[in-house]
Design a protein around this motif. Structure first.
Motif, short mmCIF file in Angstrom:
data_model
loop_
_atom_site.label_atom_id
_atom_site.label_comp_id
_atom_site.label_asym_id
_atom_site.label_seq_id
_atom_site.Cartn_x
_atom_site.Cartn_y
_atom_site.Cartn_z
N SER B 9 0.82 -1.20 0.00
CA SER B 9 0.00 0.00 0.00
C SER B 9 0.86 1.25 0.00
O SER B 9 1.99 1.25 0.49
N SER B 11 0.04 5.79 0.11
CA SER B 11 -1.01 6.80 0.25
C SER B 11 -0.43 8.19 0.03
O SER B 11 0.78 8.41 0.16
N GLN B 39 -3.80 -0.10 -13.91
CA GLN B 39 -4.66 0.44 -12.86
C GLN B 39 -5.93 -0.40 -12.82
O GLN B 39 -6.50 -0.70 -13.88
N HIS B 41 -9.66 -0.49 -10.78
CA HIS B 41 -10.65 -0.07 -9.80
C HIS B 41 -11.48 -1.27 -9.39
O HIS B 41 -11.61 -2.23 -10.16
N PRO B 42 -12.07 -1.24 -8.19
CA PRO B 42 -12.84 -2.39 -7.69
C PRO B 42 -13.92 -2.85 -8.67
O PRO B 42 -14.70 -2.03 -9.17
N GLU B 85 -7.34 6.71 -6.80
CA GLU B 85 -7.41 5.65 -5.79
C GLU B 85 -7.81 4.34 -6.45
O GLU B 85 -8.90 4.23 -7.02
N ASP B 87 -6.04 -0.06 -7.28
CA ASP B 87 -4.92 -0.98 -7.19
C ASP B 87 -4.05 -0.82 -8.43
O ASP B 87 -4.56 -0.65 -9.54
N TYR B 88 -2.74 -0.89 -8.24
CA TYR B 88 -1.80 -0.76 -9.35
C TYR B 88 -0.90 -2.00 -9.40
O TYR B 88 -0.38 -2.45 -8.38
N THR B 107 -0.36 -2.95 -5.59
CA THR B 107 -0.24 -1.89 -4.58
C THR B 107 -1.56 -1.13 -4.49
O THR B 107 -2.05 -0.64 -5.51
N LYS B 108 -2.11 -1.04 -3.29
CA LYS B 108 -3.32 -0.29 -3.08
C LYS B 108 -2.96 1.17 -2.81
O LYS B 108 -2.25 1.48 -1.84
N THR B 110 -4.17 4.75 -1.75
CA THR B 110 -5.22 5.48 -1.05
C THR B 110 -4.95 6.97 -1.15
O THR B 110 -3.86 7.43 -0.84
#
Lengths: 123, 112
Positions: B9, B11, B39, B41-42, B85, B87-88, B107-108, B110
């Motif tokens: 992670s 940020s 990239q 996204h959820p 924001e 995940d990469y 990697t998340k 934030t």
């Protein structure tokens, strides 16, 4: 517009088989290598397999070698993944993806992805 | 094929810059310039953000940039925005054991 549409996912028992398909449109299918990439629930991406544009070259991740077979039918603009001897750890969303490089060259750089199809291996 | 190593992670605040590292070996990141970044996204499919270490595909913001030194590649996002924001994942062509691809663990990012 490039479109990739996966199908064939579902629930299968351990040791069973499943064949995934990926229908492609919007580009000259035979001119590009294609990959399968999977993502277990809540986990990261895992490259699974790639096939050259002509279909003459195929490569696999160690985790699926000998169990999965990638193939393509350029006359139908369709990519396939035959999955045999399935295990619980094969449970994942399976994405098909197009290589960025024209000419069928394999560099594992994927510029278009489908929305994925879920495969669940469970008794 | 061992996964490439990324921090779990990172940020940053809006407007700041962040860098995500991706460490591989002399059989993948160190050997080829076929390093790419995605990239995700959820609930969505991954999107290509960087190819060939530092090339941005058409339509990708110039706030995204990539580089490589030895066995480590990096993705830098400048001027962080809320929509970054996600995940990469890094990826590389590899000749370890067999030819193919390898991804990082992800990697998340934030945005605070």
């Amino acid at each position: 517009e490039v479109q990739l549409l996966e199908s064939g996912g579902g629930l299968v028992q351990p040791g069973g088989s499943l064949r995934l398909s990926c229908a492609a449109s919007g580009f000259t299918f035979s001119s590009y290598a294609m990959s399968w990439v999977r993502q277990a629930p809540g986990k990261g991406l895992e490259w699974v397999s790639v096939i050259s544009g002509s279909g003459g070259s195929t490569y696999y991740a160690d985790s699926v070698k000998g169990r999965f077979t990638i193939s393509r039918d350029n006359s139908k603009n369709t990519l396939y993944l035959q999955m045999n001897s399935l295990r619980a750890e094969d449970t994942a969303i399976y994405y098909c993806a197009k290589e960025i490089t024209f000419g069928g060259i394999i560099v594992i750089t994927l510029d278009y992805w489908g929305q994925g199809t879920l495969v669940t291996v469970s008794s | 094929q061992s996964a490439l190593t990324q921090p779990a992670s990172v940020s940053g605040s809006p407007g700041q810059s962040i860098t995500i590292s991706c460490t591989g070996t002399s059989s993948d990141v160190g050997a080829y310039n076929y390093v790419s970044w995605y990239q995700q996204h959820p609930g969505k499919a991954p999107k290509l953000m960087i190819s060939d270490v530092s090339n941005r595909p058409s339509g990708v913001s110039n706030r995204f940039s990539g580089s490589k030194s030895g066995n480590t590649a990096s993705l830098t996002i400048s001027g962080l925005q809320a929509e970054d924001e996600a995940d990469y994942y890094c990826s590389s062509y590899t000749s370890s054991n067999t030819l193919g691809g390898v991804f990082g663990g992800g990697t998340k990012l934030t945005v605070l």
